[in-house]
Design a protein around this motif. Structure first.
Motif, short mmCIF file in Angstrom:
data_model
loop_
_atom_site.label_atom_id
_atom_site.label_comp_id
_atom_site.label_asym_id
_atom_site.label_seq_id
_atom_site.Cartn_x
_atom_site.Cartn_y
_atom_site.Cartn_z
N LYS A 58 -14.68 -1.09 1.66
CA LYS A 58 -13.66 -0.24 1.04
C LYS A 58 -13.08 0.73 2.07
O LYS A 58 -11.86 0.92 2.13
CB LYS A 58 -14.29 0.51 -0.14
CG LYS A 58 -13.31 1.32 -0.94
CD LYS A 58 -12.48 0.43 -1.82
CE LYS A 58 -11.63 1.25 -2.76
NZ LYS A 58 -10.91 0.45 -3.70
N ARG A 78 -3.86 2.37 5.84
CA ARG A 78 -3.06 3.28 5.00
C ARG A 78 -2.83 4.60 5.74
O ARG A 78 -1.82 5.28 5.52
CB ARG A 78 -3.81 3.50 3.70
CG ARG A 78 -3.25 4.47 2.75
CD ARG A 78 -4.12 4.50 1.52
NE ARG A 78 -3.68 5.48 0.57
CZ ARG A 78 -4.32 5.77 -0.53
NH1 ARG A 78 -5.44 5.15 -0.84
NH2 ARG A 78 -3.86 6.68 -1.35
N SER A 119 -10.54 8.90 -4.47
CA SER A 119 -9.54 8.55 -5.49
C SER A 119 -9.15 7.07 -5.45
O SER A 119 -8.55 6.57 -6.39
CB SER A 119 -8.29 9.42 -5.33
OG SER A 119 -7.57 9.04 -4.17
N THR A 120 -9.50 6.37 -4.38
CA THR A 120 -9.15 4.96 -4.27
C THR A 120 -10.20 4.05 -4.92
O THR A 120 -9.97 2.86 -5.06
CB THR A 120 -8.98 4.54 -2.80
OG1 THR A 120 -10.24 4.60 -2.14
CG2 THR A 120 -7.96 5.41 -2.10
N TYR A 121 -11.34 4.61 -5.27
CA TYR A 121 -12.42 3.80 -5.84
C TYR A 121 -12.19 3.50 -7.31
O TYR A 121 -11.71 4.35 -8.06
CB TYR A 121 -13.78 4.49 -5.67
CG TYR A 121 -14.38 4.26 -4.31
CD1 TYR A 121 -15.37 3.31 -4.13
CD2 TYR A 121 -13.96 4.98 -3.21
CE1 TYR A 121 -15.92 3.08 -2.88
CE2 TYR A 121 -14.50 4.77 -1.96
CZ TYR A 121 -15.48 3.82 -1.80
OH TYR A 121 -16.03 3.60 -0.57
N HIS A 135 -8.94 0.69 3.69
CA HIS A 135 -7.99 1.80 3.56
C HIS A 135 -7.60 2.45 4.88
O HIS A 135 -6.72 3.30 4.89
CB HIS A 135 -8.52 2.84 2.57
CG HIS A 135 -8.42 2.35 1.17
ND1 HIS A 135 -7.25 2.37 0.47
CD2 HIS A 135 -9.33 1.77 0.36
CE1 HIS A 135 -7.43 1.85 -0.72
NE2 HIS A 135 -8.69 1.47 -0.82
#
Length: 116
Positions: free
Chosen positions: A14, A21, A74-76, A18
């Motif tokens: 994960k 990004r 917040s991406t999880y 990211h």
């Protein structure tokens, strides 16, 4: 002697997913952390927790943002935590979900130990 703590490879995967990004090169960040991006290729693997810590240190050194942990969190999604996330998200109440996370957290990581 106790074994070194581990974490499911999904945590590293994960983080690596990211990096672009934020205009970070996963290969370069991994090299700085003393590992390679393929460390997370096996979805069933356990990886030494020290690798995740080293990767985060390398990311923070390149992207010093005070909100970085919140942005990352917040991406999880619950599915990112495998069975632990599924059981928690399927719980009838928030309390039941938190109990499930505490009960099954060892499926995700050996450390830290969680208690409510």
């Amino acid at each position: 002697m106790a074994a070194a703590p581990t974490i499911a490879s999904g945590a590293i995967r994960k983080l690596l997913e990211h990096m672009p990004r934020y205009q970070l090169d996963p290969v370069e960040v991994c090299a700085a952390a003393g590992t390679r991006p393929d460390v997370a290729d096996d979805r069933d693997a356990r990886v030494p927790l020290t690798i995740l810590h080293a990767l985060w240190e390398a990311v923070v050194a390149r992207l010093p943002r005070p909100d970085l942990a919140l942005v990352g969190a917040s991406t999880y999604q619950p599915g990112d935590y495998g069975l632990v996330g599924f059981v928690a998200a399927s719980s009838a109440t928030l309390g039941d979900g938190l109990d499930a996370v505490v009960r099954y957290a060892r499926l995700w990581t050996d450390a830290p130990t969680l208690r409510l």
